[in-house]
Scaffold this motif. Structure first.
Motif, PDB file in Angstrom:
ATOM      1  N   LYS A  93       1.181  -1.522   0.266  1.00 27.66           N
ATOM      2  CA  LYS A  93      -0.051   0.355   0.216  1.00 27.66           C
ATOM      3  C   LYS A  93       0.880   1.564  -0.063  1.00 27.66           C
ATOM      4  O   LYS A  93       0.727   2.373  -0.371  1.00 27.66           O
ATOM      5  N   LEU A  94       1.830   1.268   1.022  1.00 27.39           N
ATOM      6  CA  LEU A  94       3.192   2.430   0.741  1.00 27.39           C
ATOM      7  C   LEU A  94       3.253   2.539  -0.551  1.00 27.39           C
ATOM      8  O   LEU A  94       3.255   3.666  -1.166  1.00 27.39           O
ATOM      9  N   GLN A  95       3.785   1.642  -1.596  1.00 27.28           N
ATOM     10  CA  GLN A  95       4.589   1.323  -2.527  1.00 27.28           C
ATOM     11  C   GLN A  95       3.006   1.494  -3.618  1.00 27.28           C
ATOM     12  O   GLN A  95       4.067   3.259  -4.701  1.00 27.28           O
ATOM     13  N   TYR A  96       1.968   1.805  -3.485  1.00 29.49           N
ATOM     14  CA  TYR A  96       0.767   2.116  -4.647  1.00 29.49           C
ATOM     15  C   TYR A  96       1.149   3.961  -3.927  1.00 29.49           C
ATOM     16  O   TYR A  96       0.994   5.025  -5.219  1.00 29.49           O
ATOM     17  N   VAL A  97       0.934   4.010  -2.813  1.00 27.19           N
ATOM     18  CA  VAL A  97       0.944   5.651  -2.688  1.00 27.19           C
ATOM     19  C   VAL A  97       1.885   6.233  -2.970  1.00 27.19           C
ATOM     20  O   VAL A  97       2.105   7.128  -3.497  1.00 27.19           O
ATOM     21  N   TYR A  98       3.163   6.074  -2.629  1.00 26.22           N
ATOM     22  CA  TYR A  98       3.905   6.376  -3.519  1.00 26.22           C
ATOM     23  C   TYR A  98       4.298   6.300  -5.274  1.00 26.22           C
ATOM     24  O   TYR A  98       4.671   7.701  -5.100  1.00 26.22           O
ATOM     25  N   ASN A  99       4.243   5.375  -5.826  1.00 23.84           N
ATOM     26  CA  ASN A  99       4.076   5.678  -7.228  1.00 23.84           C
ATOM     27  C   ASN A  99       2.965   6.769  -7.297  1.00 23.84           C
ATOM     28  O   ASN A  99       3.005   7.497  -8.830  1.00 23.84           O
ATOM     29  N   ARG A 100       1.692   7.236  -6.974  1.00 23.51           N
ATOM     30  CA  ARG A 100       0.771   8.128  -7.397  1.00 23.51           C
ATOM     31  C   ARG A 100       1.437   9.325  -7.089  1.00 23.51           C
ATOM     32  O   ARG A 100       0.921  10.434  -7.964  1.00 23.51           O
ATOM     33  N   GLU A 101       2.444   9.037  -5.525  1.00 26.91           N
ATOM     34  CA  GLU A 101       2.801  10.619  -5.395  1.00 26.91           C
ATOM     35  C   GLU A 101       3.453  10.985  -6.698  1.00 26.91           C
ATOM     36  O   GLU A 101       3.414  12.556  -7.330  1.00 26.91           O
ATOM     37  N   ARG A 102       4.201  10.529  -6.699  1.00 26.48           N
ATOM     38  CA  ARG A 102       5.762  10.113  -8.156  1.00 26.48           C
ATOM     39  C   ARG A 102       5.068  10.030  -8.930  1.00 26.48           C
ATOM     40  O   ARG A 102       5.564  11.617  -9.864  1.00 26.48           O
ATOM     41  N   GLU A 103       4.587  10.249  -9.833  1.00 25.08           N
ATOM     42  CA  GLU A 103       3.657  10.334 -10.805  1.00 25.08           C
ATOM     43  C   GLU A 103       3.095  11.861 -10.835  1.00 25.08           C
ATOM     44  O   GLU A 103       2.818  13.159 -12.109  1.00 25.08           O
ATOM     45  N   ALA A 104       1.613  12.156  -9.639  1.00 23.80           N
ATOM     46  CA  ALA A 104       1.681  13.543  -9.573  1.00 23.80           C
ATOM     47  C   ALA A 104       2.216  14.227  -9.906  1.00 23.80           C
ATOM     48  O   ALA A 104       2.460  15.665 -10.050  1.00 23.80           O
ATOM     49  N   THR A 105       3.973  14.362  -8.724  1.00 26.56           N
ATOM     50  CA  THR A 105       5.123  15.316  -8.543  1.00 26.56           C
ATOM     51  C   THR A 105       5.179  15.380 -10.733  1.00 26.56           C
ATOM     52  O   THR A 105       5.443  15.997 -10.811  1.00 26.56           O
ATOM     53  N   LEU A 106       5.679  14.287 -10.646  1.00 26.97           N
ATOM     54  CA  LEU A 106       5.793  14.517 -12.570  1.00 26.97           C
ATOM     55  C   LEU A 106       4.594  15.460 -13.393  1.00 26.97           C
ATOM     56  O   LEU A 106       5.577  15.926 -14.529  1.00 26.97           O
ATOM     57  N   GLN A 107       3.779  14.981 -13.577  1.00 26.13           N
ATOM     58  CA  GLN A 107       2.444  15.313 -13.954  1.00 26.13           C
ATOM     59  C   GLN A 107       2.936  17.239 -13.294  1.00 26.13           C
ATOM     60  O   GLN A 107       2.743  18.343 -14.761  1.00 26.13           O
ATOM     61  N   ALA A 108       2.827  17.173 -12.658  1.00 27.79           N
ATOM     62  CA  ALA A 108       2.761  19.129 -12.068  1.00 27.79           C
ATOM     63  C   ALA A 108       4.326  20.025 -12.521  1.00 27.79           C
ATOM     64  O   ALA A 108       4.143  21.127 -13.547  1.00 27.79           O
ATOM     65  N   SER A 109       5.345  19.234 -12.512  1.00 31.46           N
ATOM     66  CA  SER A 109       6.627  19.676 -12.978  1.00 31.46           C
ATOM     67  C   SER A 109       6.437  19.767 -13.997  1.00 31.46           C
ATOM     68  O   SER A 109       7.514  20.571 -15.618  1.00 31.46           O
ATOM     69  N   LEU A 110       6.123  19.070 -15.647  1.00 30.35           N
ATOM     70  CA  LEU A 110       5.857  18.838 -16.988  1.00 30.35           C
ATOM     71  C   LEU A 110       4.303  19.571 -17.103  1.00 30.35           C
ATOM     72  O   LEU A 110       4.800  20.519 -18.908  1.00 30.35           O
ATOM     73  N   TRP A 111       3.432  19.685 -16.507  1.00 29.05           N
ATOM     74  CA  TRP A 111       1.674  20.540 -16.990  1.00 29.05           C
ATOM     75  C   TRP A 111       1.509  21.384 -15.871  1.00 29.05           C
ATOM     76  O   TRP A 111       0.684  21.766 -16.829  1.00 29.05           O
TER      77      TRP A 111
END
Length: 202
Positions: free
Chosen positions: A123-141
């Protein structure tokens, strides 16, 4: 030993693939795939509990003929050692290490380390992956795209002023901010937790 440690992950991958194939003909199986972590944790809980109760080994260890044994080592003082040397020889059973079966407390701890901790880790791995994707999205878009992703993640809608009261909106906003902060804390701490757990098991 290494094969026994890798068996649960291989079993999970095989079950996930099999359920995915069956879901093509039985759509209700998609509900199981939506709760994949919980389903697999419940399955492993049943298997590990039964295996530890009957064989004193985990499910994977029992397949390879391995067993867990409790080791009882008695710590002796210098006085006891000198006194027993006069009475018993050095190779007497009193000076040996005794191997016994697992106690109930040890079996419970084994289930915790085999089932409960891996579940929370996933579950921690899932939350970490979602947060990392959101951070990457924010940095790009930009921040706007990240907010759009947050709406889908929390299951809420951005414009609820027509149906909800102001207090409900404030509670929803506060909850969203708290959850977002928790995700950021997990994203910052999880790599260290993962490295520590991997180093401890290697």
């Amino acid at each position: 030993m290494a094969a026994a440690q890798q068996l649960p992950s291989s079993l999970r991958a095989a079950l996930t693939y099999s359920l995915g194939v069956l879901a093509l003909r039985r759509p209700f199986i998609h509900k199981i795939l939506d709760y994949e972590d919980e389903f697999f944790a419940l399955l492993m809980l049943v298997l590990e509990t039964h295996s530890l109760r009957t064989t004193d080994a985990s499910f994977a260890e029992s397949l390879y003929g391995l067993r867990r044994r409790a080791v009882n080592i008695k710590v002796k003082t210098k006085d006891n050692i000198h006194s027993k040397k006069k009475i018993l020889p050095l190779d007497s059973p009193a000076d040996a290490i005794h191997h016994n079966g697992l106690e109930k407390r040890q079996k419970i701890l084994s289930v915790v380390f085999l089932v409960v901790l891996p579940y929370f880790r996933s579950k921690l791995q899932y939350v970490y992956n979602r947060e990392r994707e959101a951070t990457l999205q924010a940095s790009l878009w930009g921040e706007g795209e990240e907010r759009f992703g947050n709406i889908d993640y929390f299951g809420g809608s951005g414009n609820s002023s027509a149906s909800g009261s102001s207090s409900g909106e404030e509670a929803s906003t506060t909850r969203r901010r708290v959850m977002k902060r928790i995700q950021k804390i997990i994203a910052a701490c999880y790599p260290w937790i993962h490295a520590g757990s991997e180093g401890g098991t290697s």
